[in-house]
Design a protein around this motif. Sequence first.
Motif, mmCIF file in Angstrom:
data_model
loop_
_atom_site.group_PDB
_atom_site.id
_atom_site.type_symbol
_atom_site.label_atom_id
_atom_site.label_comp_id
_atom_site.label_asym_id
_atom_site.label_seq_id
_atom_site.Cartn_x
_atom_site.Cartn_y
_atom_site.Cartn_z
ATOM 1 N N MET A 1 0.848 -1.186 0.000
ATOM 2 C CA MET A 1 0.000 0.000 0.000
ATOM 3 C C MET A 1 0.885 1.237 0.000
ATOM 4 O O MET A 1 1.750 1.396 0.838
ATOM 5 N N THR A 2 0.682 2.110 -0.960
ATOM 6 C CA THR A 2 1.442 3.347 -1.021
ATOM 7 C C THR A 2 0.514 4.509 -0.766
ATOM 8 O O THR A 2 -0.700 4.392 -0.809
ATOM 9 N N SER A 3 1.114 5.659 -0.505
ATOM 10 C CA SER A 3 0.303 6.829 -0.208
ATOM 11 C C SER A 3 -0.400 7.305 -1.462
ATOM 12 O O SER A 3 0.040 7.096 -2.574
ATOM 13 N N VAL B 1 -8.685 5.859 -0.182
ATOM 14 C CA VAL B 1 -8.261 4.643 0.517
ATOM 15 C C VAL B 1 -9.253 4.274 1.605
ATOM 16 O O VAL B 1 -9.669 3.125 1.748
ATOM 17 N N LEU B 2 -9.667 5.272 2.397
ATOM 18 C CA LEU B 2 -10.585 5.013 3.505
ATOM 19 C C LEU B 2 -11.965 4.611 3.016
ATOM 20 O O LEU B 2 -12.667 3.841 3.698
ATOM 21 N N ALA B 3 -12.369 5.095 1.851
ATOM 22 C CA ALA B 3 -13.668 4.701 1.314
ATOM 23 C C ALA B 3 -13.732 3.196 1.126
ATOM 24 O O ALA B 3 -14.789 2.568 1.280
ATOM 25 N N VAL C 1 -0.254 5.655 4.504
ATOM 26 C CA VAL C 1 -1.277 6.490 3.867
ATOM 27 C C VAL C 1 -1.283 7.873 4.517
ATOM 28 O O VAL C 1 -1.418 8.895 3.841
ATOM 29 N N PHE C 2 -1.151 7.888 5.845
ATOM 30 C CA PHE C 2 -1.045 9.138 6.585
ATOM 31 C C PHE C 2 0.374 9.260 7.133
ATOM 32 O O PHE C 2 0.783 8.475 7.978
ATOM 33 N N ALA D 1 -15.625 9.676 4.427
ATOM 34 C CA ALA D 1 -15.069 8.521 3.728
ATOM 35 C C ALA D 1 -15.431 7.210 4.415
ATOM 36 O O ALA D 1 -15.722 6.209 3.755
ATOM 37 N N LEU D 2 -15.421 7.203 5.751
ATOM 38 C CA LEU D 2 -15.708 5.986 6.499
ATOM 39 C C LEU D 2 -17.193 5.821 6.818
ATOM 40 O O LEU D 2 -17.618 4.749 7.247
#
Length: 232
Positions: A1-3, A9-11, A38-39, A53-54
């Motif tokens: 997983m990359t930024s 991503v959170l979706a 991601v963060f 998103a969540l």
Amino acid sequence: MTSGDPSAVLAGDRRALARAGTAERVAQVLRQRIAEGVFLPGTRLAEPAISSALGVSRNTLREAFQLLAHERLAVRELNRGVFVRELTAPDIVDLYRIRRMVECAAVREAADRDGLVLTDLQNALAEGKQAALDEDWQGVGTASIHWHQALSELSGSDRVAGTMRQVLAETRLFFVLTENTQAFFEPYLARHEKIIGHLRRRRFDLAEQALERYLRDAERQLLAAYHRRETP
């Protein structure tokens, strides 16, 4: 997983929260995304964007932020919001002390278990090798986090595995010091493979020794990178 786009991503995590949208579960998602880069350190955790998103309420998200702050992964700044924490040289020393204690103990515990399964370690190694072929060094770093999590799980203890999830998330905050370079990450792939080889042959003594050296070398490299960045 990359930024990339954190909201996108959170979706993808929203479905997992559909039936269990508690603060603990939200914190687990955010902890994982911090561990995967991601963060990044210093990133503002934007409440409206993450809540949307969540698909969780602001109150639930604020409770999750409090949990992350308690775990030293986030910090709330007055009138500015919540940010992913930026760590210090003493943090590096302390985290690697904990990692040597826990990960080396996990290897010793594995020696007493029958039917040792190394699939997750091998999968994480394969993930890292593929990322290296793609010259995705942040992806190699993420695979390394997965590898160490799998190593901790050889202990057979859910509590050990849970402790390592938090510790590895904190560790990932330091990877920004390496600028995700080939020079830092690629050599550790061979060391992962060597340790797996020792475990496969049930030479747990050699696996522990190799792991101890590995963690001390990583600590030295990160401290050197930290001091280079801090020196004017």
